[in-house]
Enzyme design. Structure first.
Site, PDB file in Angstrom:
ATOM      1  N   CYS A  81     -11.216   2.933  -0.428  1.00  0.00           N
ATOM      2  CA  CYS A  81      -9.649   3.209  -0.113  1.00  0.00           C
ATOM      3  C   CYS A  81      -9.523   2.450   1.225  1.00  0.00           C
ATOM      4  O   CYS A  81     -10.310   2.603   2.277  1.00  0.00           O
ATOM      5  CB  CYS A  81      -9.646   4.747   0.018  1.00  0.00           C
ATOM      6  SG  CYS A  81      -7.850   5.119   0.816  1.00  0.00           S
ATOM      7  N   THR A  82      -8.528   1.928   1.190  1.00  0.00           N
ATOM      8  CA  THR A  82      -8.066   1.049   2.304  1.00  0.00           C
ATOM      9  C   THR A  82      -7.645   1.716   3.509  1.00  0.00           C
ATOM     10  O   THR A  82      -7.583   1.045   4.766  1.00  0.00           O
ATOM     11  CB  THR A  82      -6.911  -0.026   1.970  1.00  0.00           C
ATOM     12  OG1 THR A  82      -5.817   0.649   1.495  1.00  0.00           O
ATOM     13  CG2 THR A  82      -7.329  -1.127   0.853  1.00  0.00           C
ATOM     14  N   TYR A  86      -1.016   8.725  -2.357  1.00  0.00           N
ATOM     15  CA  TYR A  86      -0.920   8.579  -3.936  1.00  0.00           C
ATOM     16  C   TYR A  86      -1.949   9.349  -4.639  1.00  0.00           C
ATOM     17  O   TYR A  86      -1.915   9.688  -5.568  1.00  0.00           O
ATOM     18  CB  TYR A  86      -0.816   7.058  -4.215  1.00  0.00           C
ATOM     19  CG  TYR A  86       0.233   6.092  -4.259  1.00  0.00           C
ATOM     20  CD1 TYR A  86       1.526   6.750  -3.542  1.00  0.00           C
ATOM     21  CD2 TYR A  86       0.438   4.982  -4.856  1.00  0.00           C
ATOM     22  CE1 TYR A  86       2.603   6.157  -3.485  1.00  0.00           C
ATOM     23  CE2 TYR A  86       1.802   4.278  -4.737  1.00  0.00           C
ATOM     24  CZ  TYR A  86       2.725   4.538  -3.925  1.00  0.00           C
ATOM     25  OH  TYR A  86       3.884   3.864  -3.860  1.00  0.00           O
ATOM     26  N   GLY A  87      -3.154   9.217  -3.728  1.00  0.00           N
ATOM     27  CA  GLY A  87      -4.447   9.634  -4.108  1.00  0.00           C
ATOM     28  C   GLY A  87      -4.356  10.884  -5.339  1.00  0.00           C
ATOM     29  O   GLY A  87      -5.057  10.819  -6.042  1.00  0.00           O
ATOM     30  N   ASP A  92       0.935  -1.255   0.034  1.00  0.00           N
ATOM     31  CA  ASP A  92       0.050  -0.042   0.200  1.00  0.00           C
ATOM     32  C   ASP A  92       0.826   1.246   0.083  1.00  0.00           C
ATOM     33  O   ASP A  92       2.072   1.118   0.247  1.00  0.00           O
ATOM     34  CB  ASP A  92      -1.086  -0.189   1.108  1.00  0.00           C
ATOM     35  CG  ASP A  92      -1.937   1.215   1.204  1.00  0.00           C
ATOM     36  OD1 ASP A  92      -2.490   1.563   0.201  1.00  0.00           O
ATOM     37  OD2 ASP A  92      -1.818   1.882   2.345  1.00  0.00           O
ATOM     38  N   SER A  93       0.476   2.462  -0.498  1.00  0.00           N
ATOM     39  CA  SER A  93       1.085   3.576  -0.306  1.00  0.00           C
ATOM     40  C   SER A  93       1.260   3.754   1.168  1.00  0.00           C
ATOM     41  O   SER A  93       2.449   4.731   1.359  1.00  0.00           O
ATOM     42  CB  SER A  93       0.150   4.904  -0.785  1.00  0.00           C
ATOM     43  OG  SER A  93      -1.015   4.914  -0.142  1.00  0.00           O
ATOM     44  N   GLU A 112      -3.008   9.069   7.964  1.00  0.00           N
ATOM     45  CA  GLU A 112      -1.865   9.019   8.009  1.00  0.00           C
ATOM     46  C   GLU A 112      -0.977   9.914   9.116  1.00  0.00           C
ATOM     47  O   GLU A 112      -0.079   9.419   9.578  1.00  0.00           O
ATOM     48  CB  GLU A 112      -1.213   9.417   6.559  1.00  0.00           C
ATOM     49  CG  GLU A 112      -1.235   8.712   5.465  1.00  0.00           C
ATOM     50  CD  GLU A 112      -0.572   7.313   5.396  1.00  0.00           C
ATOM     51  OE1 GLU A 112       0.874   7.356   5.558  1.00  0.00           O
ATOM     52  OE2 GLU A 112      -0.779   6.217   5.116  1.00  0.00           O
ATOM     53  N   ASN A 143      -6.478   0.822  -3.300  1.00  0.00           N
ATOM     54  CA  ASN A 143      -7.423   1.050  -4.640  1.00  0.00           C
ATOM     55  C   ASN A 143      -6.805   2.013  -5.523  1.00  0.00           C
ATOM     56  O   ASN A 143      -7.213   1.708  -6.691  1.00  0.00           O
ATOM     57  CB  ASN A 143      -8.683   1.730  -3.919  1.00  0.00           C
ATOM     58  CG  ASN A 143      -9.666   0.675  -3.194  1.00  0.00           C
ATOM     59  OD1 ASN A 143     -10.480   0.078  -3.776  1.00  0.00           O
ATOM     60  ND2 ASN A 143      -9.368   0.527  -2.001  1.00  0.00           N
ATOM     61  N   THR A 144      -5.995   2.872  -4.960  1.00  0.00           N
ATOM     62  CA  THR A 144      -5.569   3.917  -5.970  1.00  0.00           C
ATOM     63  C   THR A 144      -4.356   3.368  -6.885  1.00  0.00           C
ATOM     64  O   THR A 144      -4.520   3.621  -8.396  1.00  0.00           O
ATOM     65  CB  THR A 144      -4.581   5.227  -5.197  1.00  0.00           C
ATOM     66  OG1 THR A 144      -5.864   5.571  -4.272  1.00  0.00           O
ATOM     67  CG2 THR A 144      -4.313   6.164  -6.256  1.00  0.00           C
TER      68      THR A 144
HETATM   69  N1  DGL Z   1      -5.065   3.236   0.665  1.00  0.00           N
HETATM   70  C1  DGL Z   1      -5.064   3.736  -0.532  1.00  0.00           C
HETATM   71  C2  DGL Z   1      -6.167   3.268  -1.269  1.00  0.00           C
HETATM   72  O1  DGL Z   1      -6.696   2.365  -1.105  1.00  0.00           O
HETATM   73  C3  DGL Z   1      -4.550   5.036  -1.079  1.00  0.00           C
HETATM   74  C4  DGL Z   1      -4.164   6.240  -0.288  1.00  0.00           C
HETATM   75  C5  DGL Z   1      -3.286   7.316  -0.829  1.00  0.00           C
HETATM   76  O2  DGL Z   1      -3.832   8.259  -1.357  1.00  0.00           O
HETATM   77  O3  DGL Z   1      -2.280   7.003  -1.060  1.00  0.00           O
HETATM   78  O4  DGL Z   1      -6.678   4.049  -2.240  1.00  0.00           O
END
Ligand code: DGL
Length: 276
Positions: A193-194, A43-44, A11-12, A159, A75-76
């Site tokens: 989003c996780t 990452y979003g 994950d990010s 975060e 997810n991203t």
């Molecule tokens: N946890 C990530 C997801 O499921 C993304 C979080 C991020 O923006 O880095 O999308």
């Protein structure tokens, strides 16, 4: 012969731990390596090229550590990088290894939950813009209408460990109001989003009681069990020793503190550099 190696979970940042927690609870016999790219999270808000490039570097890092199966618990990354990695990079880099995402397992079961066929998806801006949820849900359940809501402030709240503070309420209420204003018939909402399961308690507070919330941990872990049963050749190269290793691209001290909150146990991580 390929040496069995841990299953890689990526994950990010910390969000993937909400999925990993459930995977490990259901499949405790396997070895795992969790990699959080905390130095470059979130990452979003980033563009396609950057997310793809970062995700590929992390997948290659997990491959270098031996992983034969990698789950993008993000997810991203699943929305923006998975298809290219599966179709272009894997055949070239590692044709026998596998990389799986979290969007498909979520969308393929969605139709069993909604009665009104109006579904909400809460996700990062990157996931929303990719339209991945809309496209995938359309494939499995063409009768479902999807209403997406980007929640760009939620990942930074998690975060920064502010998800239980009063500051979180403002943004939780704001995004949910925006989503529900688009259709009052929404009866099912995907936490796409996780990171978001950490906000679940607050999210519940601002939603009508009859609306169901789906988080991905249970869904993805169930789908992984099914995958390993259907692919004994992949199962055979997943090591089974019940060990977990954690890696982060940022400070291990920070990671250990925050990851312990997600996992409900002591975490000891190591720093790794993934840039190539
Ligand atoms: N946890 C990530 C997801 O499921 C993304 C979080 C991020 O923006 O880095 O999308």
């Amino acid at each position: 012969m390929t040496t069995p190696a841990p299953i890689g979970i990526f994950d990010s940042g910390y969000g993937g731990l909400t999925v990993f927690r459930e995977i490990r609870a259901k499949l405790p016999q396997y070895d795992y390596i969790y990699l959080g790219d905390n130095a470059r999270a979130p990452y979003g808000p980033r563009d396609f090229e950057t997310i793809y490039h970062y995700t590929l570097e992390c997948v290659q890092q997990l491959f270098d550590m031996g992983c034969q199966l990698v789950i993008l618990a993000c997810n991203t990354a699943s929305a923006k990088a998975l298809r290219t990695i599966q179709q272009q990079d894997l055949p070239r880099l590692a044709p026998h290894r596998r990389v799986l995402g979290v969007i498909r397992p979520t969308t393929e079961i969605l139709g069993h939950y909604t009665k009104t066929r109006h579904v909400g998806v809460l996700a990062t801006r990157g996931t929303v813009v990719s339209q991945s949820y809309v496209i995938e849900i359309q494939k499995f359940f063409p009768d479902i209408q999807v209403f997406q809501q980007a929640c760009p402030m939620w990942v930074p709240l998690v975060e920064n460990n502010e998800h239980e503070g009063p500051g979180a309420d403002y943004f939780v209420e704001k995004y949910l109001q925006e989503l529900m204003a688009r259709s009052s018939d929404i009866d099912t909402i995907v936490l796409g989003c996780t990171h978001y399961p950490l906000l679940e308690k607050k999210i519940r507070q601002y939603l009508p009681e009859h609306v169901q919330l789906l988080s991905q941990g249970g869904i993805v872990s169930g789908s992984l069990i099914d995958y390993l049963n259907r692919h004994p050749e992949i199962d055979a190269v997943c090591a089974k020793g019940g060990q977990t290793q954690y890696f982060t691209t940022e400070s291990p001290e920070d990671f250990d503190f925050k990851a312990a909150i997600f996992m409900g146990e002591k975490v000891r991580s190591k720093r790794v550099t993934v840039e190539r």
